[in-house]
Design a protein around this motif. Structure first.
Motif, PDB file in Angstrom:
ATOM      1  N   ARG A  38     -19.430 116.945  63.241  1.00  0.00           N
ATOM      2  CA  ARG A  38     -20.638 116.235  63.688  1.00  0.00           C
ATOM      3  C   ARG A  38     -21.715 116.390  62.616  1.00  0.00           C
ATOM      4  NH1 ARG A  38     -22.299 114.015  68.396  1.00  0.00           N
ATOM      5  NH2 ARG A  38     -20.553 114.907  69.553  1.00  0.00           N
ATOM      6  N   ASP A  39     -22.066 115.290  61.993  1.00  0.00           N
ATOM      7  CA  ASP A  39     -23.078 115.295  60.949  1.00  0.00           C
ATOM      8  C   ASP A  39     -24.437 115.696  61.535  1.00  0.00           C
ATOM      9  OD1 ASP A  39     -23.735 114.275  58.044  1.00  0.00           O
ATOM     10  OD2 ASP A  39     -25.301 113.476  59.367  1.00  0.00           O
ATOM     11  N   ARG A  40     -25.129 116.603  60.824  1.00  0.00           N
ATOM     12  CA  ARG A  40     -26.398 117.104  61.349  1.00  0.00           C
ATOM     13  C   ARG A  40     -27.465 116.016  61.448  1.00  0.00           C
ATOM     14  NH1 ARG A  40     -27.981 122.383  57.973  1.00  0.00           N
ATOM     15  NH2 ARG A  40     -27.447 120.963  56.249  1.00  0.00           N
ATOM     16  N   ASP A  41     -27.418 115.041  60.559  1.00  0.00           N
ATOM     17  CA  ASP A  41     -28.452 113.998  60.559  1.00  0.00           C
ATOM     18  C   ASP A  41     -28.156 112.903  61.572  1.00  0.00           C
ATOM     19  OD1 ASP A  41     -29.794 115.344  58.527  1.00  0.00           O
ATOM     20  OD2 ASP A  41     -28.593 114.357  56.974  1.00  0.00           O
ATOM     21  N   SER A  42     -26.961 112.316  61.511  1.00  0.00           N
ATOM     22  CA  SER A  42     -26.635 111.193  62.400  1.00  0.00           C
ATOM     23  C   SER A  42     -26.151 111.649  63.765  1.00  0.00           C
ATOM     24  CB  SER A  42     -25.555 110.326  61.752  1.00  0.00           C
ATOM     25  OG  SER A  42     -24.316 111.024  61.704  1.00  0.00           O
ATOM     26  N   GLN A  43     -25.656 112.906  63.851  1.00  0.00           N
ATOM     27  CA  GLN A  43     -25.074 113.439  65.096  1.00  0.00           C
ATOM     28  C   GLN A  43     -23.873 112.618  65.566  1.00  0.00           C
ATOM     29  OE1 GLN A  43     -25.904 116.404  66.908  1.00  0.00           O
ATOM     30  NE2 GLN A  43     -26.790 116.696  64.875  1.00  0.00           N
ATOM     31  N   ARG A  44     -23.288 111.823  64.655  1.00  0.00           N
ATOM     32  CA  ARG A  44     -22.132 111.016  65.018  1.00  0.00           C
ATOM     33  C   ARG A  44     -20.852 111.828  64.785  1.00  0.00           C
ATOM     34  NH1 ARG A  44     -22.702 107.490  61.449  1.00  0.00           N
ATOM     35  NH2 ARG A  44     -21.012 108.114  60.030  1.00  0.00           N
ATOM     36  N   PRO A  45     -19.951 111.905  65.771  1.00  0.00           N
ATOM     37  CA  PRO A  45     -18.696 112.640  65.567  1.00  0.00           C
ATOM     38  C   PRO A  45     -17.774 111.895  64.598  1.00  0.00           C
ATOM     39  CG  PRO A  45     -18.668 111.560  67.702  1.00  0.00           C
ATOM     40  CD  PRO A  45     -20.043 111.349  67.133  1.00  0.00           C
ATOM     41  N   GLU A  46     -17.190 112.616  63.663  1.00  0.00           N
ATOM     42  CA  GLU A  46     -16.281 112.033  62.685  1.00  0.00           C
ATOM     43  C   GLU A  46     -14.965 112.818  62.722  1.00  0.00           C
ATOM     44  OE1 GLU A  46     -18.266 112.265  58.945  1.00  0.00           O
ATOM     45  OE2 GLU A  46     -20.086 111.254  59.658  1.00  0.00           O
ATOM     46  N   PHE A  47     -13.857 112.095  62.621  1.00  0.00           N
ATOM     47  CA  PHE A  47     -12.541 112.722  62.735  1.00  0.00           C
ATOM     48  C   PHE A  47     -11.793 112.612  61.411  1.00  0.00           C
ATOM     49  CE2 PHE A  47     -13.811 111.349  66.944  1.00  0.00           C
ATOM     50  CZ  PHE A  47     -13.594 112.492  67.704  1.00  0.00           C
ATOM     51  N   TYR A  48     -11.112 113.701  61.030  1.00  0.00           N
ATOM     52  CA  TYR A  48     -10.450 113.763  59.733  1.00  0.00           C
ATOM     53  C   TYR A  48      -9.043 114.353  59.876  1.00  0.00           C
ATOM     54  CZ  TYR A  48     -15.039 112.797  57.789  1.00  0.00           C
ATOM     55  OH  TYR A  48     -16.239 112.200  57.485  1.00  0.00           O
ATOM     56  N   VAL A  49      -8.196 114.026  58.907  1.00  0.00           N
ATOM     57  CA  VAL A  49      -6.865 114.608  58.811  1.00  0.00           C
ATOM     58  C   VAL A  49      -6.642 115.048  57.370  1.00  0.00           C
ATOM     59  CG1 VAL A  49      -5.866 113.286  60.717  1.00  0.00           C
ATOM     60  CG2 VAL A  49      -5.789 112.356  58.389  1.00  0.00           C
ATOM     61  N   ARG A  50      -5.629 115.835  57.169  1.00  0.00           N
ATOM     62  CA  ARG A  50      -5.288 116.338  55.851  1.00  0.00           C
ATOM     63  C   ARG A  50      -4.093 115.564  55.318  1.00  0.00           C
ATOM     64  NH1 ARG A  50      -8.316 119.481  52.343  1.00  0.00           N
ATOM     65  NH2 ARG A  50      -6.995 120.958  51.195  1.00  0.00           N
ATOM     66  N   VAL A  51      -4.228 114.999  54.128  1.00  0.00           N
ATOM     67  CA  VAL A  51      -3.142 114.304  53.447  1.00  0.00           C
ATOM     68  C   VAL A  51      -2.962 114.985  52.093  1.00  0.00           C
ATOM     69  CG1 VAL A  51      -2.282 112.141  52.509  1.00  0.00           C
ATOM     70  CG2 VAL A  51      -3.642 112.131  54.618  1.00  0.00           C
ATOM     71  N   GLY A  52      -1.920 115.790  51.971  1.00  0.00           N
ATOM     72  CA  GLY A  52      -1.756 116.587  50.762  1.00  0.00           C
ATOM     73  C   GLY A  52      -2.945 117.509  50.598  1.00  0.00           C
ATOM     74  N   PRO A  53      -3.552 117.587  49.394  1.00  0.00           N
ATOM     75  CA  PRO A  53      -4.706 118.459  49.186  1.00  0.00           C
ATOM     76  C   PRO A  53      -6.031 117.794  49.539  1.00  0.00           C
ATOM     77  CG  PRO A  53      -4.036 117.510  47.100  1.00  0.00           C
ATOM     78  CD  PRO A  53      -3.066 116.995  48.131  1.00  0.00           C
ATOM     79  N   ASN A  54      -5.993 116.607  50.153  1.00  0.00           N
ATOM     80  CA  ASN A  54      -7.209 115.838  50.415  1.00  0.00           C
ATOM     81  C   ASN A  54      -7.499 115.742  51.905  1.00  0.00           C
ATOM     82  OD1 ASN A  54      -7.543 115.123  47.586  1.00  0.00           O
ATOM     83  ND2 ASN A  54      -5.821 113.714  47.884  1.00  0.00           N
ATOM     84  N   THR A  55      -8.789 115.755  52.231  1.00  0.00           N
ATOM     85  CA  THR A  55      -9.250 115.518  53.595  1.00  0.00           C
ATOM     86  C   THR A  55      -9.762 114.089  53.673  1.00  0.00           C
ATOM     87  OG1 THR A  55      -9.851 117.839  53.905  1.00  0.00           O
ATOM     88  CG2 THR A  55     -10.871 116.240  55.382  1.00  0.00           C
ATOM     89  N   VAL A  56      -9.186 113.275  54.571  1.00  0.00           N
ATOM     90  CA  VAL A  56      -9.516 111.858  54.643  1.00  0.00           C
ATOM     91  C   VAL A  56      -9.855 111.480  56.078  1.00  0.00           C
ATOM     92  CG1 VAL A  56      -8.013 111.328  52.677  1.00  0.00           C
ATOM     93  CG2 VAL A  56      -7.115 111.149  55.011  1.00  0.00           C
ATOM     94  N   PRO A  57     -10.641 110.401  56.271  1.00  0.00           N
ATOM     95  CA  PRO A  57     -10.950 109.966  57.648  1.00  0.00           C
ATOM     96  C   PRO A  57      -9.676 109.628  58.416  1.00  0.00           C
ATOM     97  CG  PRO A  57     -12.416 108.912  56.076  1.00  0.00           C
ATOM     98  CD  PRO A  57     -11.362 109.593  55.263  1.00  0.00           C
ATOM     99  N   ALA A  58      -9.625 110.053  59.666  1.00  0.00           N
ATOM    100  CA  ALA A  58      -8.471 109.750  60.513  1.00  0.00           C
ATOM    101  C   ALA A  58      -8.473 108.274  60.886  1.00  0.00           C
ATOM    102  CB  ALA A  58      -8.501 110.609  61.770  1.00  0.00           C
ATOM    103  N   ARG A  59      -7.295 107.691  60.975  1.00  0.00           N
ATOM    104  CA  ARG A  59      -7.174 106.306  61.412  1.00  0.00           C
ATOM    105  C   ARG A  59      -7.266 106.241  62.929  1.00  0.00           C
ATOM    106  NH1 ARG A  59      -2.100 104.419  57.517  1.00  0.00           N
ATOM    107  NH2 ARG A  59      -3.204 104.670  55.528  1.00  0.00           N
ATOM    108  N   HIS A  60      -7.470 105.013  63.430  1.00  0.00           N
ATOM    109  CA  HIS A  60      -7.668 104.857  64.880  1.00  0.00           C
ATOM    110  C   HIS A  60      -6.461 105.359  65.666  1.00  0.00           C
ATOM    111  CE1 HIS A  60     -11.471 102.846  64.542  1.00  0.00           C
ATOM    112  NE2 HIS A  60     -10.982 101.891  63.762  1.00  0.00           N
ATOM    113  N   HIS A  61      -5.239 105.054  65.200  1.00  0.00           N
ATOM    114  CA  HIS A  61      -4.066 105.479  65.969  1.00  0.00           C
ATOM    115  C   HIS A  61      -3.894 106.993  65.918  1.00  0.00           C
ATOM    116  CE1 HIS A  61      -2.156 105.387  61.929  1.00  0.00           C
ATOM    117  NE2 HIS A  61      -1.334 106.289  62.441  1.00  0.00           N
TER     118      HIS A  61
END
Length: 421
Positions: A383-406
């Motif tokens: 949850r970003d401190r400024d926008s307070q919008r929840p964001e979802f992420y997954v790990r792909v190899g050594p990278n953290t990327v936004p999670a897809r809808h599915h």
């Protein structure tokens, strides 16, 4: 001794029939003015005293008691039986075989861990069988929001999670106490194993690795030592066996990042453990930070922690550069304050609170902070401190990327609150 695979249910019924009594836990649901068996657990352990319990509600009943072996055998076979003043209807088996699992000591499976090895058999339930209701349970026992919570509390004395949505009709557990490894201590030049057991005649303790192995004859319960002139080799295996049958074992691969730590294994000097952690470099389960991050680097670390928790876990090492050089935490502020700073970041920015542990590892006079995150079985949001919008992420190899809808949808479907029977 049966290994992993399948066992004829007729053999299980025969084994139960031969026992004078066994410890049993039964979960029953009311259906068509009958008490129908929803789940049963049997402990083939004469050394474990049973704590008799009975939780009774209008739509469900939970029983823990000791029953004659032939009575339990009849229930497993699918025959109705009178139990504790109730007429229990046992569903017919949908398969002639049971899944068989042979587990080493300290291995968790279905929320159960024992110091000694054990064999477990599971018999699946008919997926079309009537399911429990989801209303409040109020009656002669603790009150619960629903059947799921009551079942988890009765079986595990732990809050409900997605493992409570069981597909098995029966679970039969048999401890294997012939021999087991009660504690292993790993030092820089010595491995010490404490062996316990009831039948250790002819047993051998073996430490093996890619280049060689060492053997110790076991003449009874006690402490056995293996010199490690070059330290513990990667992918070492410690095996307690008798001829071609294993009694218990532990392996020491590159650690499964973020998974529960084995309470029976003590790293006397954590330096070698950190070397193993770094052996494979940064990847899906490991992220390194030179110091407690600020600004964008702070956001990246917290997003990674949320991704670790949303998948199958991972470790963040603070005090290690991207090139895997161990630089250690700065002297100021104190290590305790730096750890509290990271804990506060996680508390304020990751929802719900992720399953993790923080600990300090010492290596050549330097201190590294490890944040070990377990997979939580659901989606966790940054949850970003400024926008307070929840964001979802997954790990792909050594990278953290936004999670897809599915991926987000799948994570919420498997979350504990979404689990149904």
């Amino acid at each position: 001794m049966v290994n992993n695979g399948q066992t004829e249910t007729a053999a299980l019924v025969a084994m139960l029939s031969e026992r004078a009594a066994v410890n049993v836990r039964l979960a029953l649901v009311a259906h068509a003015q009958q008490w129908r068996l929803h789940h049963g657990q049997v402990a083939l352990d004469d050394d474990a005293p049973v704590k008799a319990r009975a939780w009774r509600y209008s739509t469900a009943t939970f029983l823990e008691l000791r029953l004659p072996g032939p009575t339990v055998a009849a229930l497993v076979r699918g025959d109705d039986q009178d139990v504790h003043g109730l007429h229990v209807v046992s569903p017919d088996l949908t398969s002639s075989t049971a899944s068989t699992y042979r587990l080493r000591g300290q291995e968790e499976w279905d929320r159960v861990t024992t110091p000694w090895p054990r064999t477990e058999w599971t018999v699946n339930r008919d997926i079309n069988a009537p399911q429990p209701g989801h209303g409040l349970l109020v009656g002669d026992g603790p009150s619960f929001l629903n059947f799921d919570q009551a079942l988890s509390a009765f079986l595990h004395q732990r809050p409900h999670d997605n493992n409570a949505g069981r597909s098995d009709l029966w679970r039969i557990v048999q401890p294997q106490r012939a021999g087991w490894l009660s504690q292993i201590t790993i030092g820089p030049d010595l491995l010490t194993a404490v062996v316990d057991g009831d039948a250790l005649d002819g047993a051998v303790l073996e430490l093996s690795w890619a280049a060689d192995n060492q053997l110790h004859s076991v003449d009874g319960a006690g402490t056995y030592c293996f010199p490690l002139p070059h330290g513990l080799a990667h992918d070492s295996l410690l095996m307690l066996r008798r001829e071609d049958e294993w009694l218990d074992w532990r392996s020491f691969p590159a650690p499964a990042y973020g998974r529960a730590r084995d309470a029976s294994v003590v790293w006397e000097q954590p330096g070698p453990e950190l070397d193993i952690l770094l052996a494979n470099g940064e990847g899906k389960h490991l992220e390194c930070k030179q110091e407690v991050p600020e600004g964008d680097s702070r956001k990246k670390m917290l997003k990674t922690i949320a991704a670790f928790a949303s998948q199958d876990g991972g470790t963040v090492l603070i005090g290690v550069r991207d090139d895997l050089q161990i630089v250690g935490l700065p002297e100021k502020p104190t290590v305790d304050k730096q750890e509290l700073q990271v804990v506060g970041m996680i508390r304020d920015s990751v929802e719900p609170a992720p399953p993790y542990e923080s600990r300090v590892i010492e290596h050549d006079g330097k201190k590294v902070l490890a944040i070990e995150v377990s997979g939580g079985g659901q989606m966790y949001a940054y949850r970003d401190r400024d926008s307070q919008r929840p964001e979802f992420y997954v790990r792909v190899g050594p990278n953290t990327v936004p999670a897809r809808h599915h991926e987000i949808a799948a994570g919420f479907r498997q979350a504990p609150t979404a689990t149904t029977f």
